[in-house]
Write a protein that holds these residues in place. Structure first.
Motif, mmCIF file in Angstrom:
data_model
loop_
_atom_site.group_PDB
_atom_site.id
_atom_site.type_symbol
_atom_site.label_atom_id
_atom_site.label_comp_id
_atom_site.label_asym_id
_atom_site.label_seq_id
_atom_site.Cartn_x
_atom_site.Cartn_y
_atom_site.Cartn_z
ATOM 1 N N ALA A 109 2.408 1.653 -3.486
ATOM 2 C CA ALA A 109 1.418 2.107 -4.467
ATOM 3 C C ALA A 109 1.091 3.576 -4.284
ATOM 4 N N ARG A 110 0.968 4.006 -3.025
ATOM 5 C CA ARG A 110 0.662 5.410 -2.765
ATOM 6 C C ARG A 110 1.797 6.320 -3.225
ATOM 7 N N LEU A 111 3.030 5.939 -2.934
ATOM 8 C CA LEU A 111 4.172 6.763 -3.343
ATOM 9 C C LEU A 111 4.288 6.830 -4.860
ATOM 10 N N THR A 145 -0.062 14.336 -7.007
ATOM 11 C CA THR A 145 0.376 13.497 -8.126
ATOM 12 C C THR A 145 1.566 14.076 -8.879
ATOM 13 N N VAL A 153 0.843 -1.202 0.000
ATOM 14 C CA VAL A 153 0.000 0.000 0.000
ATOM 15 C C VAL A 153 0.874 1.246 0.000
ATOM 16 N N ASP A 154 1.944 1.216 0.814
ATOM 17 C CA ASP A 154 2.876 2.345 0.851
ATOM 18 C C ASP A 154 3.499 2.583 -0.520
ATOM 19 N N ALA A 160 1.750 6.599 -7.013
ATOM 20 C CA ALA A 160 0.619 7.370 -7.547
ATOM 21 C C ALA A 160 0.641 8.824 -7.096
ATOM 22 N N TYR A 161 1.228 9.075 -5.928
ATOM 23 C CA TYR A 161 1.243 10.421 -5.359
ATOM 24 C C TYR A 161 2.669 10.805 -4.931
ATOM 25 N N HIS A 164 -4.350 8.978 -13.740
ATOM 26 C CA HIS A 164 -3.507 7.844 -13.365
ATOM 27 C C HIS A 164 -3.343 6.855 -14.518
#
Length: 400
Positions: free
Chosen positions: A20-22, A270, A17-18, A24-25, A222
């Motif tokens: 994927a977040r980094l 983003t 999750v970490d 995408a953002y 995205h």
């Protein structure tokens, strides 16, 4: 104490999750954002174009004088010399050659016009920091025509000393259009030798809300796989598509605000930017008409800046006057408070405002934007904040 194996399991479960977040953002990009994008029809691109825009803006200012724009008079007097220098040295920060709605040529002459525009710009000794082209949309009737114009223009720029260009896709209606365009963008990059950024224009309701009820903008962004650098609001196409009467189509209409707020949320974190639209009420004609156009434009620019839109469209050279007057006034007015709060934050001195890291990022970012466009000078910023550019970049979270 919580056992180590419990904490390790927590880390293991959330690691994807970490990541994927980094991905995408990634946060604020280190690149400068232009304060505007100037759209010029492909058949109107002539030698000395950028310098002529600056000269025309200065001539309009000299001929008509600046009216009361609703800004502090002392602040306007302070920024005017800076604005004059800007118009003489770098009047256009971002130039977009238009082969779409602003272009009136027939399909029979579009090849020649696009090639000629590229040749003119390739021969220019000095170009704006940002440059690109808007082609026709990916809808079936114009799809191949649009891609052909992109190919001709970008190939024509090859070898002209440019390393990067922007492709603007208008009237995007489906996530699948963005996905399908990525291989084309890659092919254009290979043939032109240019690194290409992608902008999407928000001009249709489908771009904001899909048929399945989902928010389309974030999915489009995205789907661009990190290539989309901006969402640009299209004032008149979007307003018309909602049935808003022509007399009320404007970038400060409530419907425009709703779309642009959705854009802002979609791009947050983003690295892409949300960009305001244009006004087609131009400062031309008599002095009274020019002043009316300037008052309207300055008010819209100021309003956009206050709402966090730091870039918009300009369609006429005379709009550069109020673009820079309003923008410079905004950043110069922001500096004293931003400097004081940044100084207190860095030194951990308690004052009347207790700022958190997120606010410090915003304060540093507004100072950096003022530096980038010429509203602020390095020496005065360092004197006011005690911080150099590197320190401000770090506080703003700009990755290098």
């Amino acid at each position: 104490m919580i056992p180590e194996h419990v904490l390790a399991a927590l880390d293991q479960q959330l690691a994807p999750v970490d990541a994927a977040r980094l991905a995408a953002y990634p946060g604020e990009p280190p690149t400068r954002q232009p304060v505007h994008t100037c759209y010029v029809p492909a058949d109107a691109v002539v030698p000395g174009l950028v310098a002529s825009w600056g000269a025309t803006a200065l001539a309009a200012l000299d001929e008509h004088g600046l009216p009361d724009l609703g800004l502090d008079a002392d602040l306007v007097a302070d920024v005017l010399p800076r604005v004059r220098r800007k118009l003489a040295v770098e009047p256009v920060e971002d130039l977009r050659v238009d082969a779409e709605d602003g272009y009136r040529g027939s399909p029979e002459v579009e090849d020649d016009d696009v090639r000629a525009a590229a040749a003119v710009l390739a021969a220019e000794p000095a170009l704006p920091p940002f440059l690109g082209i808007r082609a026709k949309s990916l809808e079936e009737p114009t799809r191949r025509r649009g891609v052909r114009s992109l190919d001709l223009f970008l190939t024509g720029l090859a070898g002209a000393g440019r390393e990067r260009a922007v492709v603007t896709l208008p009237k995007v209606t489906a996530v699948e259009q963005v996905t399908a365009f990525l291989p084309v963008l890659y092919a254009l990059q290979q043939t032109s030798g240019l690194a290409l950024d992608l902008e999407l224009q928000v001009e249709t309701p489908q771009a904001v809300l899909g048929a399945d009820g989902t928010a389309t903008l974030a999915r489009m962004l995205h789907a661009g796989a990190g290539r989309v650098t901006g969402l640009h609001y299209g004032t008149y196409d979007y307003s018309a598509s909602l049935g808003i009467a022509a007399a009320h189509q404007a970038s400060d209409h409530p419907a425009a605000d709703a779309a642009k707020q959705a854009m802002q949320v979609a791009v947050a974190g983003t690295g892409a930017r949300a960009v305001d639209g244009s006004t087609n009420v131009l400062p031309v004609g008599s002095t009274a008409e020019v002043h009316a156009g300037w008052r309207l434009h300055a008010g819209l620019v100021r309003r956009a800046l206050e709402r966090g839109f730091y870039q918009g469209w300009d369609l006429h050279p005379a709009q550069l006057v109020t673009r820079y007057v309003a923008t410079y006034a905004f950043f110069r007015a922001a500096l004293p408070a931003a400097a004081a709060r940044l100084t207190a934050y860095v030194s951990r001195v308690e004052g009347g405002v207790l700022d958190e890291p997120a606010t410090a990022r915003a304060l540093a970012t507004v100072v950096l934007r003022g530096l980038d466009c010429g509203a602020l000078d390095v020496a005065e910023v360092e004197s006011a904040t005690g911080l150099d550019r590197t320190a401000l970049d770090a506080l703003a979270g700009r990755r290098r």
